[in-house]
Design an enzyme around this catalytic site. Structure first.
Site, PDB file in Angstrom:
ATOM      1  N   GLU A 211      41.669  43.905  47.790  1.00 53.74           N
ATOM      2  CA  GLU A 211      42.265  42.658  48.282  1.00 53.74           C
ATOM      3  C   GLU A 211      41.229  41.845  49.069  1.00 53.74           C
ATOM      4  O   GLU A 211      41.017  40.667  48.812  1.00 53.74           O
ATOM      5  CB  GLU A 211      43.452  43.002  49.173  1.00 53.74           C
ATOM      6  CG  GLU A 211      44.146  41.795  49.784  1.00 53.74           C
ATOM      7  CD  GLU A 211      45.187  42.199  50.808  1.00 53.74           C
ATOM      8  OE1 GLU A 211      46.087  41.386  51.061  1.00 53.74           O
ATOM      9  OE2 GLU A 211      45.107  43.317  51.359  1.00 53.74           O
ATOM     10  N   HIS A 212      40.590  42.482  50.055  1.00 59.12           N
ATOM     11  CA  HIS A 212      39.536  41.850  50.853  1.00 59.12           C
ATOM     12  C   HIS A 212      38.220  42.574  50.585  1.00 59.12           C
ATOM     13  O   HIS A 212      38.162  43.794  50.691  1.00 59.12           O
ATOM     14  CB  HIS A 212      39.825  41.948  52.354  1.00 59.12           C
ATOM     15  CG  HIS A 212      41.152  41.403  52.768  1.00 59.12           C
ATOM     16  ND1 HIS A 212      42.289  42.190  52.846  1.00 59.12           N
ATOM     17  CD2 HIS A 212      41.520  40.155  53.150  1.00 59.12           C
ATOM     18  CE1 HIS A 212      43.304  41.435  53.250  1.00 59.12           C
ATOM     19  NE2 HIS A 212      42.873  40.209  53.436  1.00 59.12           N
TER      20      HIS A 212
ATOM     21  N   HIS B 255      59.725  23.780   8.255  1.00 62.15           N
ATOM     22  CA  HIS B 255      58.652  23.185   9.051  1.00 62.15           C
ATOM     23  C   HIS B 255      57.852  22.203   8.191  1.00 62.15           C
ATOM     24  O   HIS B 255      57.564  21.070   8.600  1.00 62.15           O
ATOM     25  CB  HIS B 255      57.709  24.265   9.585  1.00 62.15           C
ATOM     26  CG  HIS B 255      58.241  25.025  10.756  1.00 62.15           C
ATOM     27  ND1 HIS B 255      59.322  25.862  10.670  1.00 62.15           N
ATOM     28  CD2 HIS B 255      57.826  25.058  12.058  1.00 62.15           C
ATOM     29  CE1 HIS B 255      59.553  26.400  11.862  1.00 62.15           C
ATOM     30  NE2 HIS B 255      58.654  25.921  12.725  1.00 62.15           N
TER      31      HIS B 255
ATOM     32  N   GLN C 169      42.222  45.842  58.807  1.00 61.17           N
ATOM     33  CA  GLN C 169      43.231  45.917  57.752  1.00 61.17           C
ATOM     34  C   GLN C 169      44.039  47.211  57.831  1.00 61.17           C
ATOM     35  O   GLN C 169      45.216  47.237  57.495  1.00 61.17           O
ATOM     36  CB  GLN C 169      42.565  45.772  56.375  1.00 61.17           C
ATOM     37  CG  GLN C 169      41.846  44.447  56.174  1.00 61.17           C
ATOM     38  CD  GLN C 169      42.723  43.233  56.448  1.00 61.17           C
ATOM     39  OE1 GLN C 169      43.906  43.207  56.094  1.00 61.17           O
ATOM     40  NE2 GLN C 169      42.144  42.228  57.090  1.00 61.17           N
TER      41      GLN C 169
ATOM     42  N   ASP D 268      42.663  36.095  57.553  1.00 61.53           N
ATOM     43  CA  ASP D 268      44.066  36.327  57.887  1.00 61.53           C
ATOM     44  C   ASP D 268      44.670  35.170  58.667  1.00 61.53           C
ATOM     45  O   ASP D 268      45.895  35.013  58.679  1.00 61.53           O
ATOM     46  CB  ASP D 268      44.196  37.617  58.711  1.00 61.53           C
ATOM     47  CG  ASP D 268      44.112  38.864  57.842  1.00 61.53           C
ATOM     48  OD1 ASP D 268      44.177  38.734  56.608  1.00 61.53           O
ATOM     49  OD2 ASP D 268      43.972  39.965  58.407  1.00 61.53           O
TER      50      ASP D 268
ATOM     51  N   HIS E 259      47.460  47.342  59.712  1.00 59.82           N
ATOM     52  CA  HIS E 259      48.703  46.850  59.115  1.00 59.82           C
ATOM     53  C   HIS E 259      49.656  47.999  58.798  1.00 59.82           C
ATOM     54  O   HIS E 259      50.855  47.775  58.660  1.00 59.82           O
ATOM     55  CB  HIS E 259      48.423  46.048  57.840  1.00 59.82           C
ATOM     56  CG  HIS E 259      47.893  44.674  58.107  1.00 59.82           C
ATOM     57  ND1 HIS E 259      48.630  43.688  58.717  1.00 59.82           N
ATOM     58  CD2 HIS E 259      46.681  44.129  57.850  1.00 59.82           C
ATOM     59  CE1 HIS E 259      47.906  42.591  58.811  1.00 59.82           C
ATOM     60  NE2 HIS E 259      46.716  42.833  58.298  1.00 59.82           N
TER      61      HIS E 259
END
Length: 439
Positions: free
Chosen positions: A336-337, A429, A268, A370, A271
């Protein structure tokens, strides 16, 4: 913030020792990413306003300024995608097809059914109505991501979206790389726009002369892209909360080859900048082994600069007392992971409350997620996994109810409407019911 950093040796990872903390962990006990700078937020707003005001002209100017690319055609169509598909290797076309099929299988199993509830003279029918159009943002720049095409456009297609388009940064010479175009062909994308960054998000949200406005925007990106999506969220749907730079938290112990944990941190981190990479373990000797394995890998990594940029800012190793505190830390970070690489990790998966996706098993590298595992790799980052989910069918649906009022409803339930309406002081109403009472 790093008051627990106590090891003091030269590592790839900064060590945070949490073993002495009594009671529940707090956010102040761990380092956290800084909020985006005000200058960055303002720059994104300028780009969005420029595209709204000047359309294609602004897209060309920003792409030249920010990417160094003079754009030619602003849209590519199915013919170009098909040509790209036939130009790639048979192995790659098969891999793209396998990944596409697995993503389809996961989401076809999740397609919700409509419901119908009838009682007291009222029938409520719920339908899931897909949006008409969706824009999938696919990152580019230092890497290409045909996988992101599949992990966004395929989900939209299963949801029944009529028009699915992709925006992705252009190559240095203009145009789009063939693997990404080929993935667009496999996923059934209608149009591809060679536009990246905040300007692409603005174009998808508001439309230009060449880019058709969409109903929702999905896909990950750098901080500029994530901020742009948050700024247009009032005007267009935005799927998966703050899908920004990649994050991973690996929990492991000596039962796992330290090279496995090390390479999964690099997976990761490669990236690029602004991401997050955490190793969590209750074994100090193992921590050193992983760090050494990571240092060995990084020295020869093809994306050394990208990995180092992530590790230098947000690369950490946490020493915890036990598995229980490891899970507590994971829930606090909300990555995230999340990888549970240790033996019997599956028994702890149910204790995880905050994570985009959980990978369990000694071989459970997030790389499977992924590409071919099936669930979309577009996931919440920056701690938003506390309240947000990964990209799903619901990001392309509107839940729509039809309420059928039968002849008995006024007598059966009208009194309740009148009672509550009068308490609220909303006379009309109440009278809308009383006027309908049968003599």
């Amino acid at each position: 913030m790093e008051r627990n950093v106590a090891m003091g040796f030269e590592d790839e990872l900064k060590v945070v020792d949490l073993r002495s903390i009594q009671g529940a962990l707090q956010t102040t006990d761990i380092p956290r990413p800084a909020a985006p700078a005000a200058e960055m937020v303002g720059r994104v707003r300028e780009i969005i306003d420029g595209v709204r005001s000047h359309g294609d002209e602004a897209l060309r100017l920003f792409t030249k300024e920010l990417d160094g690319v003079a754009l030619g055609a602003l849209a590519l169509y199915r013919e170009e995608m098909e040509a790209a598909y036939h130009s790639i290797t048979p192995e790659l076309s098969r891999a793209l097809t396998v990944a596409h099929r697995r993503i389809q299988q996961v989401y076809e199993a999740e397609v919700p059914t409509s419901s119908r509830v009838s009682s007291d003279g009222i029938t409520v029918i719920r339908r899931n109505v897909p949006v008409v159009s969706a824009g999938c943002y696919v990152p580019g720049g230092t890497a290409r991501y045909p996988s992101t095409v599949l992990h966004t456009a395929t989900v939209a297609s299963v949801a029944g979206v009529e028009r699915v388009v992709v925006a992705t940064p252009p190559l240095p010479g203009g145009g789009i790389d063939e693997p990404t175009l080929a993935a667009c062909f496999v996923a059934g994308v209608e149009t591809v726009y060679p536009i990246g960054g905040a300007q692409a998000i603005a174009a998808l949200a508001y439309g230009t002369e060449s880019v058709g406005r969409v109903d929702t925007i999905v896909g990950p990106g750098n901080l500029y892209v994530a901020l742009a999506k948050s700024q247009v969220a009032l005007d267009v749907g935005v799927g998966s909360s703050f899908a920004g730079p990649s994050e991973v938290l690996v929990i492991a112990d000596s039962s796992v080859d330290p090279r496995y944990a090390a390479i999964d941190l690099a997976v990761q981190a490669e990236h690029g900048p602004h991401g997050l990479a955490w190793l969590v373990t209750w074994d100090e000797e193992y921590l050193h082994a992983v760090d050494a394995a990571l240092a060995t890998y990084v020295r020869s990594a093809s994306r050394l600069d990208a990995i180092r940029s992530t590790l230098a800012t947000h690369g950490y190793a946490a020493l915890v007392r036990d598995r229980e505190q490891a899970i507590e830390l994971a829930n606090l970070i909300a990555p995230e992971h999340l990888e549970l690489l240790y033996q019997d990790g599956e028994s702890d998966a149910g204790l995880v409350k905050n994570a985009g996706v959980i990978f369990v098993g000694v071989d459970a590298t997030a790389a499977f997620g992924d590409y071919v595992a099936g669930p979309s790799h577009v996931l919440p980052t920056y701690g938003t996994a506390r309240f947000a989910s990964g990209l799903g069918l619901e990001d392309f649906y509107r839940r729509q109810h039809t309420v059928v009022i039968g002849p008995n409803a006024v007598e059966e339930l009208g009194w309740a409407v009148e009672e509550i309406a009068r308490v609220e002081g909303l006379t009309a109403h109440a009278e809308s019911i009383s006027i309908r009472r049968r003599p």
